[in-house]
Scaffold this motif. Sequence first.
Motif, short mmCIF file in Angstrom:
data_model
loop_
_atom_site.label_atom_id
_atom_site.label_comp_id
_atom_site.label_asym_id
_atom_site.label_seq_id
_atom_site.Cartn_x
_atom_site.Cartn_y
_atom_site.Cartn_z
N SER A 91 0.84 -1.21 0.00
CA SER A 91 0.00 0.00 0.00
C SER A 91 0.87 1.25 0.00
CB SER A 91 -0.91 -0.01 1.23
OG SER A 91 -0.12 0.02 2.41
N PHE A 92 2.00 1.17 -0.67
CA PHE A 92 2.97 2.28 -0.68
C PHE A 92 2.31 3.59 -1.10
CE2 PHE A 92 6.45 4.77 -2.62
CZ PHE A 92 7.32 4.79 -1.55
N ASP A 93 2.43 4.63 -0.28
CA ASP A 93 1.71 5.87 -0.59
C ASP A 93 2.56 7.14 -0.49
OD1 ASP A 93 1.93 6.16 2.13
OD2 ASP A 93 -0.21 6.36 2.51
N THR A 94 3.87 6.99 -0.54
CA THR A 94 4.73 8.18 -0.57
C THR A 94 4.85 8.63 -2.02
OG1 THR A 94 5.95 7.29 1.31
CG2 THR A 94 6.94 9.16 0.14
N HIS A 95 4.02 9.60 -2.39
CA HIS A 95 3.82 9.92 -3.80
C HIS A 95 5.11 10.26 -4.54
CE1 HIS A 95 2.34 11.96 -7.38
NE2 HIS A 95 1.37 11.08 -7.29
N VAL A 96 5.97 11.06 -3.92
CA VAL A 96 7.19 11.51 -4.63
C VAL A 96 8.17 10.37 -4.90
CG1 VAL A 96 7.07 13.89 -3.84
CG2 VAL A 96 8.31 12.19 -2.46
N LYS A 97 8.01 9.26 -4.19
CA LYS A 97 8.95 8.15 -4.39
C LYS A 97 8.34 6.99 -5.16
CE LYS A 97 11.86 9.17 -0.41
NZ LYS A 97 12.17 8.83 0.98
N ILE A 98 7.14 7.17 -5.70
CA ILE A 98 6.44 6.03 -6.28
C ILE A 98 7.15 5.51 -7.54
CG2 ILE A 98 4.80 7.38 -7.66
CD1 ILE A 98 2.69 5.26 -6.93
N MET A 99 7.72 6.40 -8.34
CA MET A 99 8.40 5.96 -9.57
C MET A 99 9.63 5.13 -9.22
SD MET A 99 7.64 6.46 -12.77
CE MET A 99 8.41 5.26 -13.88
N GLN A 100 10.38 5.62 -8.22
CA GLN A 100 11.57 4.88 -7.78
C GLN A 100 11.18 3.50 -7.24
OE1 GLN A 100 13.65 6.91 -4.59
NE2 GLN A 100 14.93 5.09 -4.17
N HIS A 101 10.14 3.48 -6.41
CA HIS A 101 9.68 2.22 -5.83
C HIS A 101 9.24 1.27 -6.95
CE1 HIS A 101 8.23 -0.37 -2.68
NE2 HIS A 101 6.96 -0.26 -3.02
N TYR A 102 8.48 1.79 -7.88
CA TYR A 102 8.00 0.99 -9.02
C TYR A 102 9.17 0.35 -9.77
CZ TYR A 102 5.90 0.04 -13.62
OH TYR A 102 5.49 -0.56 -14.77
N GLU A 103 10.17 1.15 -10.09
CA GLU A 103 11.32 0.64 -10.86
C GLU A 103 12.09 -0.42 -10.08
OE1 GLU A 103 11.86 1.04 -13.90
OE2 GLU A 103 10.75 2.85 -14.47
N GLU A 104 12.28 -0.17 -8.80
CA GLU A 104 13.04 -1.12 -7.97
C GLU A 104 12.31 -2.46 -7.85
OE1 GLU A 104 15.31 2.30 -5.29
OE2 GLU A 104 13.86 0.95 -4.31
N VAL A 105 11.00 -2.38 -7.60
CA VAL A 105 10.21 -3.61 -7.45
C VAL A 105 10.15 -4.36 -8.77
CG1 VAL A 105 7.90 -4.51 -6.96
CG2 VAL A 105 8.87 -2.70 -5.52
#
Lengths: 327, 327
Positions: A91-105
């Motif tokens: 449920s990741f909701d830190t908006h500014v880091k979502i692209m980074q999280h997406y790429e890493e996952v």
Amino acid sequence: MIRIGIMGYGNLARGVEAAVTKSEDMELVAVFSRRDPASVKIKTEGVEVYPASEAVNFKDKIDVMVLCGGSATDLMGQTPEYVQYFNCVDSFDTHVKIMQHYEEVKEVANANGTLAAISCGWDPGLFSINRVYADAILPGGSVYTFWGKGVSQGHSDAVRRIEGVIDARQYTIPVEAAMERIRNGETPEFTTREKHTRYCYVVAEEGADKERITSEIVNMPNYFDEYDTTVEFISAEEMKANHSGLPHGGVVIHSGTTGQEDQFNNVIEYKLNLDSNPFFTGSVLTSVARAVYRMSQEGRTGCITMADIAPAYLINKTTEDLLHHYM
Amino acid sequence: MIRIGIMGYGNLARGVEAAVTKSEDMELVAVFSRRDPASVKIKTEGVEVYPASEAVNFKDKIDVMVLCGGSATDLMGQTPEYVQYFNCVDSFDTHVKIMQHYEEVKEVANANGTLAAISCGWDPGLFSINRVYADAILPGGSVYTFWGKGVSQGHSDAVRRIEGVIDARQYTIPVEAAMERIRNGETPEFTTREKHTRYCYVVAEEGADKERITSEIVNMPNYFDEYDTTVEFISAEEMKANHSGLPHGGVVIHSGTTGQEDQFNNVIEYKLNLDSNPFFTGSVLTSVARAVYRMSQEGRTGCITMADIAPAYLINKTTEDLLHHYM
């Protein structure tokens, strides 16, 4: 049966657990915690709590791991870690880091043949896909999101850190008149203050300077200074009796035109009114776990959000059921 | 560019045409009509109208054919026919025949390597998928659909067939108090009469027996007898000035619980308020045409509904856009 694991056991995990219990096509296999497992009491009989470090041993026993940690400190590490072994939902909701999280996952998931759905819940989640649906159908329209009435845990915590405050609960309240303007087809630019108000219930220490506490709250940068905030001091008993829950909700309103000359206006509204924010979010994560399992079975790997999931994957119904009873 | 064909050219087709014009990733290739093409004036410059019989010649020039005929007489024949040659989108809404239509379209589509999305629009369509989302997340809840305030063309036509009636417009109006009960978490069983009222504006022939007309309307079986209906006689001028549009809308409200003891109630509401029913429906069909094209490119064939379409397929945005601006 879809075999579910739960990582972490706070309010959100309790919501997932309850939703899995209600799902006839799912079973809870294990709960993992960083706390001493003996200290963690779960609701599901016959299911054990294990140390988080043992999760890897369940690689072939769990179809989807639902990660119930927080965005601030847990998920950016946990989702890439556990997607090595499991299909995951977070449920990741830190908006500014979502692209980074997406790429890493995505990178880890693709390397391991697993699938993760990130940023699931209601916002991000259901509100996100409603913004997508509305803008797909009425492109170039104006979209507004209002939150509340509901408890903001971040704001409640911020008030609790003020000297002299024993307990606090902060309600975010949407401004009804602002919502009505959107519903009537207007597309104004609102200031922060015009969209929401904030209301704080505070239990103060005996003899605490209530004027100072009030001033510290209403002037707190980022949290309260841009809002009209009301502070009300109440007793610990009243706090417990009337403000123990975590209700929340909100609305996405999209206003856009159709017609060659944009002559027709249209308003699409999606609204949630939730007695319990974490239990509803847990229910969303559980339905997403079903979709992730099915898409993984079809060979899908990598990282997705709810925008990549067809609604039919989320529900335990056959195509015939859907055609007969939902269309 | 996604190459779009439109079959039939009534109000719905005008809505599709307008939406295609606004879509940067789409172009209208041709409009087909059973009328004399010379008599059909479309809005898009440089695009021709052809006899329906010539559509087959466009097999390799059109990516998705949007079928804009009616459910009563056109679509059960047209969709299986044209899905031989094209990916198709239709708005089939005869509920009792949807399973038959689905099976027929599926068989032809699979045999020809094409893909069709049936029963698209808002109900069936957006309302259907909202029923799916809500019941996936809150299984076993109670769902209510209210329609209006809006013009029912079927009911307007029924009134026009009464002797002495020159013109008529029928508005379906949801009962506000009934909707409020659902929003407050109640799950009552409503009679038909308790959910909607009907309001008819009628232009009568000079000297017509208005009492008889009123009586025939309010007692008309299937259409009006189970509703509280109000009949108001107006002039032809007033009809034209105030009732030329085709506004519509409605709301799906789902009420369901979370928690191990079902202790938390939750209400999910999806609401539409549309200046023009056919133009909005046309916009939905156009976004579905985009999804059908993309899914077909990925090798999907057969028959689907909007429940089988991931939201991201409907919108002309990149994954990065979606993550940044919609989550």
